[in-house]
Design a protein around this motif. Structure first.
Motif, mmCIF file in Angstrom:
data_model
loop_
_atom_site.group_PDB
_atom_site.id
_atom_site.type_symbol
_atom_site.label_atom_id
_atom_site.label_comp_id
_atom_site.label_asym_id
_atom_site.label_seq_id
_atom_site.Cartn_x
_atom_site.Cartn_y
_atom_site.Cartn_z
ATOM 1 N N ALA A 40 0.839 -1.201 0.000
ATOM 2 C CA ALA A 40 0.000 0.000 0.000
ATOM 3 C C ALA A 40 0.871 1.247 0.000
ATOM 4 N N GLY A 41 0.227 2.382 -0.154
ATOM 5 C CA GLY A 41 0.937 3.651 -0.081
ATOM 6 C C GLY A 41 1.418 4.121 -1.438
ATOM 7 N N LYS A 45 0.604 0.375 -8.229
ATOM 8 C CA LYS A 45 -0.626 -0.416 -8.166
ATOM 9 C C LYS A 45 -0.768 -1.037 -6.777
ATOM 10 N N PRO A 46 -1.306 -0.278 -5.804
ATOM 11 C CA PRO A 46 -1.487 -0.830 -4.458
ATOM 12 C C PRO A 46 -2.422 -2.035 -4.497
ATOM 13 N N GLY A 47 -2.172 -2.980 -3.615
ATOM 14 C CA GLY A 47 -3.035 -4.145 -3.528
ATOM 15 C C GLY A 47 -2.273 -5.355 -3.032
ATOM 16 N N VAL A 48 -2.895 -6.509 -3.149
ATOM 17 C CA VAL A 48 -2.298 -7.757 -2.686
ATOM 18 C C VAL A 48 -1.503 -8.366 -3.833
ATOM 19 N N VAL A 49 -0.251 -8.752 -3.536
ATOM 20 C CA VAL A 49 0.612 -9.379 -4.530
ATOM 21 C C VAL A 49 1.005 -10.765 -4.038
ATOM 22 N N ILE A 61 7.503 -4.449 -3.657
ATOM 23 C CA ILE A 61 7.245 -3.137 -4.259
ATOM 24 C C ILE A 61 7.289 -3.255 -5.784
ATOM 25 N N ASP A 62 8.262 -3.997 -6.300
ATOM 26 C CA ASP A 62 8.336 -4.217 -7.753
ATOM 27 C C ASP A 62 7.082 -4.923 -8.261
ATOM 28 N N ALA A 63 6.552 -5.873 -7.475
ATOM 29 C CA ALA A 63 5.349 -6.611 -7.871
ATOM 30 C C ALA A 63 4.125 -5.695 -7.927
ATOM 31 N N ALA A 64 4.189 -4.567 -7.216
ATOM 32 C CA ALA A 64 3.119 -3.564 -7.261
ATOM 33 C C ALA A 64 3.455 -2.504 -8.317
ATOM 34 N N ASP A 65 4.229 -2.887 -9.304
ATOM 35 C CA ASP A 65 4.671 -2.029 -10.409
ATOM 36 C C ASP A 65 5.561 -0.880 -9.971
ATOM 37 N N GLY A 66 6.246 -1.035 -8.839
ATOM 38 C CA GLY A 66 7.241 -0.067 -8.407
ATOM 39 C C GLY A 66 6.679 1.076 -7.587
ATOM 40 N N VAL A 90 4.383 1.852 1.809
ATOM 41 C CA VAL A 90 5.449 2.684 1.266
ATOM 42 C C VAL A 90 5.036 4.138 1.477
ATOM 43 N N PRO A 91 5.763 4.858 2.332
ATOM 44 C CA PRO A 91 5.360 6.234 2.627
ATOM 45 C C PRO A 91 5.734 7.187 1.493
ATOM 46 N N ALA A 92 5.001 8.279 1.402
ATOM 47 C CA ALA A 92 5.340 9.362 0.485
ATOM 48 C C ALA A 92 6.269 10.322 1.215
ATOM 49 N N VAL A 93 7.055 11.064 0.485
ATOM 50 C CA VAL A 93 7.953 12.047 1.089
ATOM 51 C C VAL A 93 7.124 13.005 1.935
ATOM 52 N N GLY A 94 7.553 13.223 3.163
ATOM 53 C CA GLY A 94 6.867 14.135 4.064
ATOM 54 C C GLY A 94 5.706 13.533 4.824
ATOM 55 N N GLU A 95 5.399 12.263 4.569
ATOM 56 C CA GLU A 95 4.286 11.615 5.271
ATOM 57 C C GLU A 95 4.648 11.442 6.741
#
Length: 191
Positions: A40-41, A45-49, A61-66, A90-95
């Motif tokens: 997620a984050g 493509k967030p979701g279950v891999v 992360i690569d399995a979620a298309d990076g 996976v956090p965004a910058v500043g999260e």
């Protein structure tokens, strides 16, 4: 986005099929156990891999298309091995950061919230409140998949808030072994 890294074995060599000239990762054999991981984050493509056992966070992360351009990967241990049923945020910058850690390493696996350093239940961090947790949050608990998580939520809707963790044994499919594994990972607060 390019892959985060290439695989390197313990002896420092690059396994066949994962090198820079390969066409992609090797296909898991029929005996390889597959893991389901929620990514997620800040990913494309967030979701279950689905990943082979022994996979690392960077592979999830690569399995979620990076990761997206706004991802802050410095808060994650990209080399940590993922576990079945884990959630990687996976956090965004500043999260904002929750300030907790996962398995003592700050990987961002867990259910602690939107930060890259959220916690995995039972790792010394926050417990999952079975009176307020969503199906998705309950599904991150070990040995609790989406079907069992839905049963917990349905029971709660029908019978009201859990008075104690021990009431989980009233749910079809939760036996002594699952109860034992959940004891230190869940709590009942409010309702």
């Amino acid at each position: 986005m390019e892959p985060l890294s290439q695989s390197v074995s313990a002896d420092g060599s690059v396994p066949e099929g994962d090198g820079p000239n390969s066409t992609g990762p090797t296909t898991p054999s029929q005996n390889t156990k597959m893991l389901l991981v929620h990514v997620a984050g800040a990913v494309q493509k967030p979701g279950v891999v689905s990943l082979p056992e022994g996979s690392r966070i960077f592979q999830a992360i690569d399995a979620a298309d990076g990761a997206t351009a706004s991802a802050d990967l410095n808060g994650l241990n990209l080399a940590e091995v993922v576990t079945d049923g884990a959630k990687i945020h996976v956090p965004a910058v500043g999260e904002a950061s929750m300030g907790g850690t996962s398995q003592g390493t700050g990987t961002g696996i867990g259910t602690g919230g939107p930060a890259g350093t959220s916690v995995t239940p039972g790792s010394g961090g926050a417990k999952v409140n079975i009176n307020t947790a969503t199906v998705e949050e309950l599904g991150t608990l070990p040995r609790v998949g989406p079907v069992m998580a839905q049963r917990i939520v349905d029971w709660r809707k029908e019978h009201g808030a859990f008075a104690s963790v021990d009431e989980l044994d009233a749910i079809d499919g939760i036996g002594p072994k699952l109860m034992e594994s959940l004891q230190d990972l869940v709590t009942v607060q409010g309702g």
